[in-house]
Design a protein around this motif. Structure first.
Motif, PDB file in Angstrom:
ATOM      1  N   GLY A   1       0.834  -1.193   0.000  1.00 19.72           N
ATOM      2  CA  GLY A   1       0.000   0.000   0.000  1.00 19.72           C
ATOM      3  C   GLY A   1       0.866   1.238   0.000  1.00 19.72           C
ATOM      4  N   THR A   2       0.736   2.065   1.050  1.00 14.38           N
ATOM      5  CA  THR A   2       1.561   3.265   1.126  1.00 14.38           C
ATOM      6  C   THR A   2       2.203   3.414   2.502  1.00 14.38           C
ATOM      7  OG1 THR A   2      -0.445   4.548   1.586  1.00 14.38           O
ATOM      8  CG2 THR A   2       0.350   4.539  -0.682  1.00 14.38           C
ATOM      9  N   GLN A   3       1.328   3.585   3.576  1.00 12.36           N
ATOM     10  CA  GLN A   3       1.856   3.966   4.884  1.00 12.36           C
ATOM     11  C   GLN A   3       2.776   5.169   4.668  1.00 12.36           C
ATOM     12  OE1 GLN A   3      -0.067   2.725   7.112  1.00 12.36           O
ATOM     13  NE2 GLN A   3       1.165   1.329   8.283  1.00 12.36           N
ATOM     14  N   HIS A   4       3.955   5.169   5.313  1.00 11.98           N
ATOM     15  CA  HIS A   4       4.901   6.239   5.027  1.00 11.98           C
ATOM     16  C   HIS A   4       6.037   5.699   4.161  1.00 11.98           C
ATOM     17  CE1 HIS A   4       6.702   4.237   8.549  1.00 11.98           C
ATOM     18  NE2 HIS A   4       7.849   4.654   8.083  1.00 11.98           N
ATOM     19  N   SER A   5       5.766   4.612   3.415  1.00 18.42           N
ATOM     20  CA  SER A   5       6.828   3.946   2.665  1.00 18.42           C
ATOM     21  C   SER A   5       7.396   4.837   1.561  1.00 18.42           C
ATOM     22  CB  SER A   5       6.326   2.626   2.074  1.00 18.42           C
ATOM     23  OG  SER A   5       5.262   2.834   1.169  1.00 18.42           O
ATOM     24  N   ARG A   6       6.565   5.715   0.969  1.00 14.14           N
ATOM     25  CA  ARG A   6       7.104   6.578  -0.082  1.00 14.14           C
ATOM     26  C   ARG A   6       8.117   7.565   0.475  1.00 14.14           C
ATOM     27  NH1 ARG A   6       1.450   7.917  -3.114  1.00 14.14           N
ATOM     28  NH2 ARG A   6       0.920   5.765  -3.649  1.00 14.14           N
ATOM     29  N   THR A   7       7.846   8.055   1.680  1.00  9.56           N
ATOM     30  CA  THR A   7       8.816   8.948   2.319  1.00  9.56           C
ATOM     31  C   THR A   7      10.108   8.209   2.600  1.00  9.56           C
ATOM     32  OG1 THR A   7       7.015  10.205   3.343  1.00  9.56           O
ATOM     33  CG2 THR A   7       9.205  10.454   4.300  1.00  9.56           C
ATOM     34  N   THR A   8      10.014   6.953   3.053  1.00 16.79           N
ATOM     35  CA  THR A   8      11.206   6.150   3.312  1.00 16.79           C
ATOM     36  C   THR A   8      11.957   5.893   2.018  1.00 16.79           C
ATOM     37  OG1 THR A   8      10.016   5.071   5.119  1.00 16.79           O
ATOM     38  CG2 THR A   8      12.061   4.041   4.394  1.00 16.79           C
ATOM     39  N   ALA A   9      11.221   5.599   0.942  1.00 15.23           N
ATOM     40  CA  ALA A   9      11.869   5.381  -0.351  1.00 15.23           C
ATOM     41  C   ALA A   9      12.620   6.633  -0.800  1.00 15.23           C
ATOM     42  CB  ALA A   9      10.821   4.994  -1.394  1.00 15.23           C
ATOM     43  N   LEU A  10      12.001   7.805  -0.615  1.00 13.92           N
ATOM     44  CA  LEU A  10      12.653   9.049  -1.012  1.00 13.92           C
ATOM     45  C   LEU A  10      13.908   9.298  -0.182  1.00 13.92           C
ATOM     46  CD1 LEU A  10      12.493  11.513  -2.855  1.00 13.92           C
ATOM     47  CD2 LEU A  10      11.121  12.653  -1.091  1.00 13.92           C
ATOM     48  N   ALA A  11      13.845   8.972   1.117  1.00 10.76           N
ATOM     49  CA  ALA A  11      15.024   9.143   1.977  1.00 10.76           C
ATOM     50  C   ALA A  11      16.154   8.223   1.526  1.00 10.76           C
ATOM     51  CB  ALA A  11      14.648   8.862   3.429  1.00 10.76           C
ATOM     52  N   LEU A  12      15.840   6.964   1.242  1.00  9.61           N
ATOM     53  CA  LEU A  12      16.869   6.038   0.765  1.00  9.61           C
ATOM     54  C   LEU A  12      17.407   6.482  -0.589  1.00  9.61           C
ATOM     55  CD1 LEU A  12      15.223   2.636   1.778  1.00  9.61           C
ATOM     56  CD2 LEU A  12      17.262   3.673   2.797  1.00  9.61           C
ATOM     57  N   GLN A  13      16.542   7.017  -1.445  1.00 13.86           N
ATOM     58  CA  GLN A  13      16.989   7.542  -2.744  1.00 13.86           C
ATOM     59  C   GLN A  13      17.967   8.685  -2.536  1.00 13.86           C
ATOM     60  OE1 GLN A  13      14.023   8.320  -5.986  1.00 13.86           O
ATOM     61  NE2 GLN A  13      14.748  10.434  -5.831  1.00 13.86           N
ATOM     62  N   ARG A  14      17.636   9.601  -1.625  1.00 21.77           N
ATOM     63  CA  ARG A  14      18.543  10.725  -1.370  1.00 21.77           C
ATOM     64  C   ARG A  14      19.896  10.239  -0.862  1.00 21.77           C
ATOM     65  NH1 ARG A  14      17.478  15.860   2.655  1.00 21.77           N
ATOM     66  NH2 ARG A  14      16.055  16.517   0.991  1.00 21.77           N
ATOM     67  N   LEU A  15      19.879   9.188  -0.037  1.00 19.48           N
ATOM     68  CA  LEU A  15      21.118   8.649   0.525  1.00 19.48           C
ATOM     69  C   LEU A  15      21.881   7.786  -0.473  1.00 19.48           C
ATOM     70  CD1 LEU A  15      19.731   7.651   4.046  1.00 19.48           C
ATOM     71  CD2 LEU A  15      21.247   9.582   3.534  1.00 19.48           C
ATOM     72  N   GLY A  16      21.309   7.569  -1.659  1.00 21.16           N
ATOM     73  CA  GLY A  16      21.969   6.751  -2.663  1.00 21.16           C
ATOM     74  C   GLY A  16      21.914   5.269  -2.372  1.00 21.16           C
ATOM     75  N   SER A  17      20.950   4.837  -1.538  1.00 22.85           N
ATOM     76  CA  SER A  17      20.895   3.445  -1.106  1.00 22.85           C
ATOM     77  C   SER A  17      19.673   2.691  -1.617  1.00 22.85           C
ATOM     78  CB  SER A  17      20.915   3.368   0.429  1.00 22.85           C
ATOM     79  OG  SER A  17      22.170   3.778   0.941  1.00 22.85           O
ATOM     80  N   LEU A  18      18.790   3.336  -2.372  1.00 25.00           N
ATOM     81  CA  LEU A  18      17.576   2.670  -2.825  1.00 25.00           C
ATOM     82  C   LEU A  18      17.852   1.848  -4.081  1.00 25.00           C
ATOM     83  CD1 LEU A  18      14.514   2.259  -2.407  1.00 25.00           C
ATOM     84  CD2 LEU A  18      14.142   4.226  -3.915  1.00 25.00           C
ATOM     85  N   ALA A  19      17.824   0.516  -3.930  1.00 27.53           N
ATOM     86  CA  ALA A  19      17.962  -0.363  -5.086  1.00 27.53           C
ATOM     87  C   ALA A  19      16.671  -0.364  -5.885  1.00 27.53           C
ATOM     88  CB  ALA A  19      18.327  -1.775  -4.641  1.00 27.53           C
ATOM     89  N   TRP A  20      15.543  -0.555  -5.182  1.00 30.71           N
ATOM     90  CA  TRP A  20      14.218  -0.442  -5.778  1.00 30.71           C
ATOM     91  C   TRP A  20      13.174  -0.361  -4.676  1.00 30.71           C
ATOM     92  CZ3 TRP A  20      11.835  -4.931  -4.191  1.00 30.71           C
ATOM     93  CH2 TRP A  20      12.596  -6.108  -4.108  1.00 30.71           C
TER      94      TRP A  20
END
Length: 414
Positions: free
Chosen positions: A10-29
């Motif tokens: 779903g969503t929860q706050h997962s999109r915010t977490t994804a954006l944070a990992l993206q900013r940190l350069g750690s989001l694989a997918w």
């Protein structure tokens, strides 16, 4: 740099977490069930809709997008989340529940398949949808992070029994104990996880208090949530409250017993309308016959696009959330950032301090009434709390959330 796969159907706050990992350069997918890609088919179809319908569909579409996320890192699985949302909107709760169960199963199968095809350093999942993924051979060689977004359900079941004794007339048909099967799945997630992230100390304490899983306390870490600083910000100047006008109370969220909405209506019944008014924004989950007794004391707004919530907040003085059971309600942070004083329970999560609000030890009608009246009769204190609120909110900025994740990864994945 660590490569982390994040998933939530779903969503929860997962999109915010994804954006944070993206900013940190750690989001694989980032795998999710509800997402509308920028310039995708849904967006193109909506442009062809008649003007009136198109504007409503655009508002709905905005909830399913995140303009700052890299779409190439987002993966979607199946149609079940769309069908579940449609069933809930149609009032078909049981059908929505069945679709949700099947959808979560199919979603887990997709995540496991993706994990088996490409190496990552850690997999980050959320409560209720991580048991199968964490137990799979594809995830056993990775570091498994569980984001526990709510307190342990055994605590809610105990609280529900107490509410039935004291406020039974307020319970709706949907206010039922959480099943042993769901609780067992949660225990399996606790057991399989290498780290369990909690949005508030209340959540971490509930896991240690209720779960029989050995060694659960050392696994838990506090990771406070954040609010959207681009959307929620204080008015240019917080106007002094008028002493001859009602204090404007606001409640935002599902309007049901879990969030203590009935306590707020009971408390307000003994406060003159000339002293306090109330707006409640959200889906009404209280019994109609009980709500009817208080209908003249509040304004109900069933739902609003998220972009309209900041404007609503800036037209009120105090956010009230007398919740029995939460994870850590992000609406508290949004209210503080908007310059509202906050009246909340400790169980509602991280939010107000004595500088910016009133924190009740437990949900209670009399204590809530006393807290409201204390601000009604002391408008100078109300103004002081409102002025301090944005400063208290800053500790829950997106930058601080990113820093918390970076510290967590540095410690656990070193």
């Amino acid at each position: 740099m660590s490569r982390i796969a994040l998933f939530h159907p779903g969503t929860q706050h997962s999109r915010t977490t994804a954006l944070a990992l993206q900013r940190l350069g750690s989001l694989a997918w980032y795998a999710t069930g509800l997402y509308a890609r920028k310039g995708g088919m849904l967006e193109r179809m909506i442009r062809l809709a008649p003007p009136g319908l198109g504007s409503r569909l655009e508002a709905e579409l905005a909830r399913l997008q995140h303009p700052e996320l890299d779409d190439t890192l987002v993966r979607t699985a199946g149609w079940h989340e769309w069908a579940e949302r449609a069933a809930r909107r149609a009032g078909l709760g049981e059908l929505a529940h069945r679709i949700d169960r099947r959808g979560n199963q199919r979603f887990a199968e997709s995540v496991i398949e993706w994990l088996s095809r490409e190496p990552i350093d850690a997999v980050w999942g959320f409560d209720g949808c991580s048991a199968e993924v964490f137990a799979s051979p594809a995830a056993r060689s990775t570091y498994r992070i569980l984001d526990r977004t709510i307190a342990d359900w055994r605590e809610w079941n105990a609280l529900l029994a107490q509410i039935a004794e004291r406020h039974g007339d307020w319970l709706a048909a949907t206010d039922r104990p959480v099943s042993p099967e769901t609780i067992a799945r949660n225990d399996a997630e606790y057991d399989a996880a290498d780290a369990i992230l909690c949005g508030s100390p209340h959540v971490a304490a509930s896991l240690a208090r209720h779960s029989p899983v050995p060694g659960i306390a050392p696994k838990t870490s506090l990771l406070p949530y954040c609010y959207d600083g681009n959307l929620f910000a204080p008015a240019p100047a917080i106007a002094a409250p008028a002493t001859d006008a009602p204090m404007r109370l606001l409640f935002v969220g599902q309007i049901g017993v879990r969030k203590g909405a009935h306590l707020l209506l009971e408390a307000l019944a003994d406060i003159p309308a000339s002293e306090a008014s109330l707006t409640m924004v959200g889906a009404m989950q209280l019994p109609p016959r009980m709500v009817a007794r208080h209908a003249d004391r509040f304004t109900h707004i069933p739902s609003l696009p998220r972009t309209q919530i900041p404007g609503i907040m800036q037209r009120h003085d105090v956010l009230v959330l007398p919740s029995y059971f939460e994870g850590s309600a992000i609406v508290l942070l949004e209210a503080l950032a908007s310059g509202l004083a906050v009246i909340q329970t400790r169980a509602a999560g991280l939010g107000a301090t004595e500088r910016s609000g009133i924190v009740l030890d437990k949900p209670d009608t009399d204590a809530l009434r006393e807290a409201i009246l204390s601000l009604v009769h002391d408008r100078a204190r109300l103004q002081s709390l409102r002025k301090a609120a944005p400063d208290d909110a800053r500790r829950y900025s997106f930058d601080n959330y990113c820093a918390g994740i970076a510290a967590l990864l540095a410690e656990t994945l070193a």
